[in-house]
Design a protein around this motif. Structure first.
Motif, short mmCIF file in Angstrom:
data_model
loop_
_atom_site.label_atom_id
_atom_site.label_comp_id
_atom_site.label_asym_id
_atom_site.label_seq_id
_atom_site.Cartn_x
_atom_site.Cartn_y
_atom_site.Cartn_z
N LEU A 1 10.21 3.63 -0.73
CA LEU A 1 9.78 4.60 -2.06
C LEU A 1 9.27 5.97 -1.69
N LEU A 2 9.14 6.37 -0.77
CA LEU A 2 8.39 7.79 -0.35
C LEU A 2 9.46 8.57 -0.05
N SER A 3 9.51 10.05 -0.77
CA SER A 3 10.51 10.78 -0.38
C SER A 3 10.11 11.41 0.93
N GLU A 4 10.89 12.26 1.33
CA GLU A 4 11.05 12.72 2.88
C GLU A 4 9.76 13.31 3.11
N ASN A 5 9.12 14.09 2.36
CA ASN A 5 7.90 14.98 2.69
C ASN A 5 6.78 14.19 1.81
N GLY A 6 7.07 12.97 1.55
CA GLY A 6 6.11 12.58 0.34
C GLY A 6 4.88 11.94 1.19
N LYS A 7 3.61 11.63 0.41
CA LYS A 7 2.38 11.21 0.97
C LYS A 7 1.90 9.81 0.17
N PHE A 8 1.20 8.94 1.13
CA PHE A 8 0.87 7.69 0.35
C PHE A 8 -0.56 7.87 0.77
N ALA A 9 -1.37 7.48 -0.38
CA ALA A 9 -2.83 7.39 -0.37
C ALA A 9 -3.55 6.06 -0.61
N LEU A 10 -4.29 5.77 0.01
CA LEU A 10 -5.22 4.48 -0.32
C LEU A 10 -6.40 4.21 0.19
N ILE A 11 -7.24 3.30 -0.61
CA ILE A 11 -8.53 3.10 -0.31
C ILE A 11 -8.83 1.63 0.26
N ILE A 12 -9.54 1.61 1.33
CA ILE A 12 -9.66 0.08 1.85
C ILE A 12 -11.01 0.13 2.55
N PRO A 13 -11.29 -1.24 2.87
CA PRO A 13 -12.72 -1.62 3.45
C PRO A 13 -12.21 -0.92 4.85
N PHE A 14 -13.82 -0.09 5.46
CA PHE A 14 -13.70 0.36 6.71
C PHE A 14 -13.09 -0.45 7.72
N LYS A 15 -13.56 -1.75 7.97
CA LYS A 15 -13.24 -2.76 8.92
C LYS A 15 -11.69 -3.06 8.88
N GLU A 16 -10.98 -2.46 7.89
CA GLU A 16 -9.45 -2.62 7.95
C GLU A 16 -8.78 -1.51 8.35
N GLU A 17 -9.50 -0.51 8.55
CA GLU A 17 -8.62 0.83 8.90
C GLU A 17 -7.78 0.67 10.15
N ASN A 18 -8.10 0.10 11.42
CA ASN A 18 -7.43 0.15 12.55
C ASN A 18 -6.15 -0.64 12.29
#
Length: 237
Positions: A150-167
């Motif tokens: 769904l993201l356009s070519e130069n698009g960005k995706f932002a989300l917030i997650i628990p730190f333990k899931e970051e990697n």
């Protein structure tokens, strides 16, 4: 107890939403970079609609869509949109994200999600709340596959997650060609552990040095950086 939450430029009614307005959503909606080029935005898992409304306040985007699977939350998000000053730019779909990304042809310049992320086996008797809180309804793998489509070519995706899931989440992103371009780790106080990670992904593989946000010096003594981030929204900031 009041069932509405007043911000500076809009009010959120949330009596029929399992997940109420919380720090995570407001943090994400305040933190995500929104450039002038952003014309289309999608909020994945809208809940009350707070993030989509924050995007309407922060941007001139012509199209601000949202998706919500749970019926009561969907209806309430629609009402919150219609009661705002930006009702003509806001639209909510009643669907699962999996259904949505397989049917929609358009792309978006900015995708945002405050996703369900409780993996534990513990469930309550409240099905709606469980759906909003637990990852079963929208696994990270499904989220990133849909976002990559769904993201356009130069698009960005932002989300917030628990730190333990970051990697884990960074690895899932890379598997579909999305790379972190901004990472902010969130701590409640200077001495507490990192609790959340806010991540911004794009298709370009750039170097990314994580930074840190501390919310409070002490109980209700907010840091300057947190105040600067959220003062456009919170009444008392």
């Amino acid at each position: 107890m009041s069932t509405s939450f007043r911000f500076k430029q809009f009010t959120i009614h949330q009596d029929r939403c399992a997940m109420k307005v919380g720090t995570d959503g407001v943090l994400l909606g305040s933190w995500v970079p929104v450039s002038e080029e952003v014309d289309t935005i999608l909020d994945i898992g809208a809940g009350t609609g707070v993030i989509a409304l924050m995007m309407a306040q922060r941007s001139n985007a012509e199209v601000i869509d949202a998706i919500e699977i749970e019926s009561s939350a969907y209806e309430q998000a629609v009402e919150n949109f219609e009661a705002s000053d930006w009702g003509d730019r806001l639209f909510c779909y009643h669907a699962s994200f999996q259904e949505f990304f397989q049917e929609i042809e358009e792309t978006y310049d900015l995708l945002i999600s405050n996703p369900p992320f409780f993996k534990e086996n513990y469930k309550t008797q409240d099905v709606d709340r469980d759906m909003a809180r637990f990852e079963d309804a929208l696994p990270f793998e499904h989220l990133f596959i849909g976002v990559s489509r769904l993201l356009s070519e130069n698009g960005k995706f932002a989300l917030i997650i628990p730190f333990k899931e970051e990697n884990t989440v960074v690895d899932i992103g890379k598997s579909v060609g999305l790379f972190p371009q901004k990472i902010t780790r969130v701590k409640g106080t200077p001495t507490s552990k990192i609790k959340r990670s806010m991540l911004l992904f794009g298709f370009n593989n750039v170097s990314c040095e994580p930074d840190e946000l501390i919310i409070e010096h002490d109980r209700h003594q907010y840091t300057d950086s947190y105040i600067d981030l959220t003062k456009a929204f919170y009444l008392n900031m």
